[in-house]
Design an enzyme around this catalytic site. Structure first.
Site, PDB file in Angstrom:
ATOM      1  N   GLU A  45       0.842  -1.198   0.000  1.00  0.00           N
ATOM      2  CA  GLU A  45       0.000   0.000   0.000  1.00  0.00           C
ATOM      3  C   GLU A  45       0.877   1.248   0.000  1.00  0.00           C
ATOM      4  O   GLU A  45       1.718   1.413   0.885  1.00  0.00           O
ATOM      5  CB  GLU A  45      -0.913  -0.023   1.235  1.00  0.00           C
ATOM      6  CG  GLU A  45      -1.873  -1.213   1.223  1.00  0.00           C
ATOM      7  CD  GLU A  45      -2.398  -1.576   2.610  1.00  0.00           C
ATOM      8  OE1 GLU A  45      -2.266  -0.766   3.542  1.00  0.00           O
ATOM      9  OE2 GLU A  45      -2.924  -2.701   2.754  1.00  0.00           O
ATOM     10  N   GLU A  76      -4.512  -6.816   3.077  1.00  0.00           N
ATOM     11  CA  GLU A  76      -3.280  -7.478   3.498  1.00  0.00           C
ATOM     12  C   GLU A  76      -3.280  -8.958   3.118  1.00  0.00           C
ATOM     13  O   GLU A  76      -2.250  -9.501   2.723  1.00  0.00           O
ATOM     14  CB  GLU A  76      -3.060  -7.291   5.009  1.00  0.00           C
ATOM     15  CG  GLU A  76      -2.647  -5.869   5.396  1.00  0.00           C
ATOM     16  CD  GLU A  76      -3.805  -4.879   5.398  1.00  0.00           C
ATOM     17  OE1 GLU A  76      -4.970  -5.324   5.347  1.00  0.00           O
ATOM     18  OE2 GLU A  76      -3.553  -3.665   5.450  1.00  0.00           O
ATOM     19  N   PHE A  99       1.857  -1.229   8.586  1.00  0.00           N
ATOM     20  CA  PHE A  99       2.166  -1.296  10.012  1.00  0.00           C
ATOM     21  C   PHE A  99       2.003  -2.753  10.441  1.00  0.00           C
ATOM     22  O   PHE A  99       1.067  -3.428  10.000  1.00  0.00           O
ATOM     23  CB  PHE A  99       1.215  -0.418  10.836  1.00  0.00           C
ATOM     24  CG  PHE A  99       1.476   1.054  10.687  1.00  0.00           C
ATOM     25  CD1 PHE A  99       2.312   1.724  11.579  1.00  0.00           C
ATOM     26  CD2 PHE A  99       0.897   1.778   9.654  1.00  0.00           C
ATOM     27  CE1 PHE A  99       2.559   3.089  11.437  1.00  0.00           C
ATOM     28  CE2 PHE A  99       1.143   3.133   9.505  1.00  0.00           C
ATOM     29  CZ  PHE A  99       1.978   3.795  10.392  1.00  0.00           C
ATOM     30  N   ALA A 100       2.883  -3.205  11.312  1.00  0.00           N
ATOM     31  CA  ALA A 100       2.778  -4.596  11.780  1.00  0.00           C
ATOM     32  C   ALA A 100       1.423  -4.849  12.430  1.00  0.00           C
ATOM     33  O   ALA A 100       0.917  -5.968  12.416  1.00  0.00           O
ATOM     34  CB  ALA A 100       3.900  -4.904  12.766  1.00  0.00           C
ATOM     35  N   ASP A 101       0.836  -3.788  12.977  1.00  0.00           N
ATOM     36  CA  ASP A 101      -0.497  -3.896  13.584  1.00  0.00           C
ATOM     37  C   ASP A 101      -1.545  -4.351  12.558  1.00  0.00           C
ATOM     38  O   ASP A 101      -2.619  -4.807  12.935  1.00  0.00           O
ATOM     39  CB  ASP A 101      -0.920  -2.534  14.137  1.00  0.00           C
ATOM     40  CG  ASP A 101       0.186  -1.852  14.923  1.00  0.00           C
ATOM     41  OD1 ASP A 101       0.003  -1.580  16.102  1.00  0.00           O
ATOM     42  OD2 ASP A 101       1.267  -1.583  14.326  1.00  0.00           O
ATOM     43  N   TYR A 102      -1.235  -4.204  11.284  1.00  0.00           N
ATOM     44  CA  TYR A 102      -2.204  -4.552  10.233  1.00  0.00           C
ATOM     45  C   TYR A 102      -1.817  -5.827   9.482  1.00  0.00           C
ATOM     46  O   TYR A 102      -2.272  -6.072   8.372  1.00  0.00           O
ATOM     47  CB  TYR A 102      -2.358  -3.384   9.252  1.00  0.00           C
ATOM     48  CG  TYR A 102      -2.762  -2.105   9.942  1.00  0.00           C
ATOM     49  CD1 TYR A 102      -3.747  -2.128  10.915  1.00  0.00           C
ATOM     50  CD2 TYR A 102      -2.154  -0.892   9.639  1.00  0.00           C
ATOM     51  CE1 TYR A 102      -4.109  -0.973  11.581  1.00  0.00           C
ATOM     52  CE2 TYR A 102      -2.521   0.271  10.303  1.00  0.00           C
ATOM     53  CZ  TYR A 102      -3.496   0.225  11.271  1.00  0.00           C
ATOM     54  OH  TYR A 102      -3.863   1.362  11.928  1.00  0.00           O
ATOM     55  N   ILE A 103      -0.983  -6.625  10.108  1.00  0.00           N
ATOM     56  CA  ILE A 103      -0.552  -7.857   9.448  1.00  0.00           C
ATOM     57  C   ILE A 103      -1.563  -8.982   9.672  1.00  0.00           C
ATOM     58  O   ILE A 103      -1.564  -9.974   8.952  1.00  0.00           O
ATOM     59  CB  ILE A 103       0.859  -8.260   9.944  1.00  0.00           C
ATOM     60  CG1 ILE A 103       1.568  -9.126   8.905  1.00  0.00           C
ATOM     61  CG2 ILE A 103       0.802  -8.954  11.291  1.00  0.00           C
ATOM     62  CD1 ILE A 103       3.063  -9.288   9.143  1.00  0.00           C
ATOM     63  N   PRO A 105      -4.803  -9.496   9.042  1.00  0.00           N
ATOM     64  CA  PRO A 105      -5.612 -10.038   7.938  1.00  0.00           C
ATOM     65  C   PRO A 105      -4.812 -10.993   7.038  1.00  0.00           C
ATOM     66  O   PRO A 105      -5.396 -11.803   6.333  1.00  0.00           O
ATOM     67  CB  PRO A 105      -6.037  -8.783   7.159  1.00  0.00           C
ATOM     68  CG  PRO A 105      -5.965  -7.685   8.156  1.00  0.00           C
ATOM     69  CD  PRO A 105      -4.806  -8.035   9.056  1.00  0.00           C
ATOM     70  N   HIS A 145      -0.694   1.386  15.963  1.00  0.00           N
ATOM     71  CA  HIS A 145       0.510   1.804  15.241  1.00  0.00           C
ATOM     72  C   HIS A 145       1.743   1.581  16.111  1.00  0.00           C
ATOM     73  O   HIS A 145       2.743   2.259  15.968  1.00  0.00           O
ATOM     74  CB  HIS A 145       0.432   3.273  14.827  1.00  0.00           C
ATOM     75  CG  HIS A 145      -0.695   3.578  13.893  1.00  0.00           C
ATOM     76  ND1 HIS A 145      -1.982   3.735  14.326  1.00  0.00           N
ATOM     77  CD2 HIS A 145      -0.729   3.732  12.548  1.00  0.00           C
ATOM     78  CE1 HIS A 145      -2.775   3.980  13.284  1.00  0.00           C
ATOM     79  NE2 HIS A 145      -2.044   3.981  12.194  1.00  0.00           N
TER      80      HIS A 145
END
Lengths: 354, 433
Positions: A45, A76, A99-103, A105, A145
């Site tokens: 992204e 993701e 961001f690793a926080d969005y890994i 999915p 984040h």
């Protein structure tokens, strides 16, 4: 032999280096690997035209073209799933998760697919992908984040997990990760993208230009995965850390005047057990420091390994200094972050009977 | 906030109460089956667009059914692929071979020779006809019910059975549950137990092929139930955005284990219609009509190969057997369904077509049935020389740790040594187990 080049580029005629922050070092690694291997592609992204929300991919699309560096839809599971398919074709994708926080999915694609593809196909298909993702706190990033999810992935067989702590390491490790034929999670501590952070949040921040590890060779070099680095030799205790916490520990140790041996793990899986074991057997004490939450974190695995292997050398219980078992808070960040106070208190505790 | 929050909320009396719709299939065990409501358009009645037509023009095609074989066994209409009788006969044989293989392996499971099996009964045309329409080097990303791809591509039955038996001949070293084949040489991607993960992977493979200027395309299959997975959405989005040269097949066999297709959204729309929203071409095909499946696949392959992008194909069919050897469909659906299915049996329909055009007869068909059964039986005999599950002829013990990583890290080497020590301590070596 853990590194092709020495820690800092010596004054050799051909060894040109320049001052880089971690973002520039990562950008340089990607650029060099794209030059060297036409199968390396970068996707994620905002990584294309814009060059990434942290600028890590700036200029790459203009230089290497849209079919090798491109923006993706915000999905993701799609990014990683597509990367796995590209890897099966024969490419060497370097997808970014913003961001690793969005890994999360993409967890199914990482755990069920990328990690297992070689095993389940008995080597017919592989996943030579490197997933880059900014991680860690200390930036007022709040709940989504700031997270450090490495422990989720170290639990998965078939995935390697790498976390650099300096620009020099970031470039050498990222090059090695891209060249590795196994899937690698490359977590970049965003708190130290621009400069080392010692945990003293109320003091002026530094940048990498003054730090020796901000001197980065401009050409190709690699740092072998699975090799830790002793960043400070000492005899009183062993501190195991990675990412931002390496710098926090270094500052705390200097302030406390303790002769600690600080080990930057750099790679969590595969782990450099030899370096850890030799150090703890020498010092008799071990403290583990990470930002991630405590329960089930990678510190628990480290603690168990040290206990199993160094039991008769231990002179004090192993200490774990970690984030609390709560979601990462916003306003209470510096109460949550395992900073100088928490580490100093743990130091006193572990050194009590020394 | 007090109204409607948790269990304490009370409905406002001046408004009609809301109701939750939970789909229910038409027929449950014991019910008489009547599929009159299933809309079956006449064979030959659906237009065949140019493969370059813009995706926005497919609205009519996603709510109908492309059918080639009419009730008299004649191939009619614009989708008639005009295959030579030779090719049709080969397709028919592949389908018969697949059915014989399924039958034999289902029984092998019941005999305790393997732990698990899944048949494709009634869906033979979906995989077999597609394989005939694709090039041999196009990469297929199947689910677990497209073993017909391997059979149509002439892959070794013995090799497939070795995998089912997890024996010493199993190329996958006994690592995978039976039927989770992986055959790179046949363009058959490693099957995963996790549903629809192969969908974005197929799109990625196709994108890679396009990015490298290759000419190969990819094809993926999932069931209608699996279209509910998030990966389906991701794959369709990527396929559309990058105009990936990929064929996305949905095998709508009406059932996802015990859940009828209504739980994937079939009450409100067709699965082909999802293509419209993504801006990719969509076709809806009579999945029991091998010629229609062939024609749609051939059309989509040409579209992909000419850089017009991807196609979503819904294959409308019926899962005539239980979901797996672990399933008893008598618990949740009427026994009358498979026989009442209005689109009939794909093998019988293709057979009748060949007979109708004078290229086949009942005697040859009966002889072929016997012949494929013998072929499967011989393969089984051969495979069982390599062992069946739990009878000692399996992979060497230390292969358990192979392939987790390219090179084995220290912690796996330690665990491998531990395992070998346990084997010694057990007093009964692995090769005797």
């Amino acid at each position: 032999m853990s590194e092709i080049l020495p820690e800092t580029a010596e004054a050799g005629a051909e060894a040109t280096s320049s001052r880089m922050n971690m973002i520039q070092a990562i950008n340089s690694a990607l650029d060099i690997m794209m030059d060297r291997d036409p199968n390396v592609i970068v996707m994620g992204e905002d990584v294309g035209y814009f060059g990434g929300v942290f600028r890590a991919t700036a200029g790459l699309q203009a230089k290497h073209g849209k079919t090798r560096v491109f923006d993706t839809p915000i999905t993701e599971c799609g990014i990683i799933g597509v990367a796995v398919g590209m890897g099966a074709y024969g490419l060497r994708p370097v997808p970014e998760i913003q961001f690793a926080d969005y890994i999360y999915p993409a967890l199914d694609q990482l755990v069920s697919e990328a990690a297992r593809l070689r095993y389940r196909s008995a080597g017919e298909f592989t996943s030579p992908i490197t997933v880059r993702s900014p991680f860690g706190g200390g930036i007022f990033g709040g709940q989504t984040h700031s997270q450090s999810p490495e422990g989720i992935f170290t639990h998965v067989s078939g995935i390697k997990t790498v976390i650099p702590s300096t620009p020099y390491d970031a470039k050498g490790l990222l090059i090695a990760a891209i060249e590795d034929n196994d899937p690698v999670l490359f977590f970049e501590p965003k708190r130290i993208y621009n400069g080392p952070f010692d945990g003293y949040w109320d003091r002026p921040t530094q940048n990498w230009s003054k730090h020796p590890a901000g001197d980065v060779p401009t050409g190709y070099y690699r740092i072998e995965l699975g090799k830790a680095k002793v960043v400070r030799a000492g005899g009183a205790l062993t501190i195991l850390a990675y990412g931002t916490m390496v710098h926090v520990c270094t500052a705390v140790v200097a302030a406390a005047g303790v002769d600690a041996e600080i080990i930057d793990l750099r790679t969590l899986i595969p782990l450099d057990i030899e370096t850890i074991e030799a150090s703890v057997k020498k010092t008799g004490r071990c403290m583990i420091v990470h930002e991630a939450t405590r329960t089930g974190g990678f510190g628990a695995e480290l603690s168990a390994l040290v206990q199993e292997r160094c039991f008769y050398h231990l002179e004090a219980p192993i200490e774990r200094v970690t984030g609390f078992d709560t979601p990462y808070p916003h306003s209470l960040e510096w109460a949550y972050f395992p900073g100088p106070v928490r580490i100093t208190e743990a130091l006193k505790k572990i050194m009590k009977d020394a | 906030m007090s109204n409607g929050s948790g269990t304490n909320g009370s409905a406002r009396t001046n408004l009609p109460p809301l109701t939750l719709h939970v789909p229910e299939p038409k027929f449950r065990p014991g019910d008489a089956v009547d599929f009159a409501e299933v809309d079956v358009p006449a064979a030959g009645s659906v237009r065949r667009p140019d493969t370059a037509e813009a995706a926005s023009g497919f609205t009519d095609l996603v709510y109908t059914l492309i059918r080639v074989l009419d009730d008299d066994g004649k191939a009619v209409g614009p989708w008639n692929p005009r295959l030579s009788p030779d090719v049709v006969r080969r397709m028919l044989r592949s389908m018969a071979l697949l059915r014989a293989f399924d039958d034999r392996m289902f029984r092998a499971q019941r005999q305790g020779k393997t732990s698990f099996y899944m048949k494709a009964l009634g869906e033979e045309a979906v995989a077999v006809a597609a394989a005939y329409a694709l090039d041999h080097d196009d990469m297929c990303f199947p689910s677990y019910r497209q073993q017909g791809l391997l059979i149509a591509r002439g892959w070794s039955l013995v090799d497939m059975m070795n995998q089912i038996y997890s024996n010493r001949g199993d190329r996958l070293q006994g690592k995978q549950l039976p039927i989770m084949y992986s055959v790179k040489d046949a363009g058959f991607f490693s099957i995963s137990g996790n549903l629809t993960t192969q969908y974005p992977q197929a799109v990625g493979w196709a994108m890679a092929s396009a990015a490298k200027g290759d000419t190969r395309i990819a094809a993926a299959w999932c069931g209608e139930g699996s279209t509910a997975e998030g990966d389906f959405h991701a794959a369709c989005t990527f396929a559309s955005v990058y105009r990936a040269p990929v064929i996305l097949n949905i095998v709508n066999n009406q059932w996802a284990i015990s859940s009828f297709s209504g739980f994937a959204g079939a009450e409100a729309t067709t699965f082909a219609a999802r293509a419209v929203g993504y801006g990719i071409a969509g076709l809806r095909v009579d999945g029991n009509d091998a010629l229609a499946v062939y024609a749609a696949t051939e059309w989509a392959a040409e579209r992909a190969r000419t850089n017009q992008g991807s196609t979503l194909i819904e294959h409308f069919t019926y899962r005539a057997e239980g979901h797996s050897t672990s399933d008893d469909p008598g618990q949740y659906r009427s026994e009358g369904e498979p026989n009442a299915w209005p689109l009939g049996d794909p093998i019988r329909r293709l057979k009748e077509h060949l007979i109708a055009i004078g290229e086949w007869d009942e005697e040859r068909h009966a002889a072929q049935d016997k012949e494929v059964a013998e072929e499967v039986k011989a393969a089984q005999k051969e495979a069982e020389k390599n062992g069946i599950l739990g009878h000692g002829l399996h992979q060497p013990l230390d292969t358990l740790f192979d392939g987790v990583f390219e090179e084995m890290p220290w912690h796996l080497r330690e665990q491998q040594a531990q395992m070998l020590a346990e084997e010694t301590a057990s007093g009964r070596p692995w090769d005797k187990k």
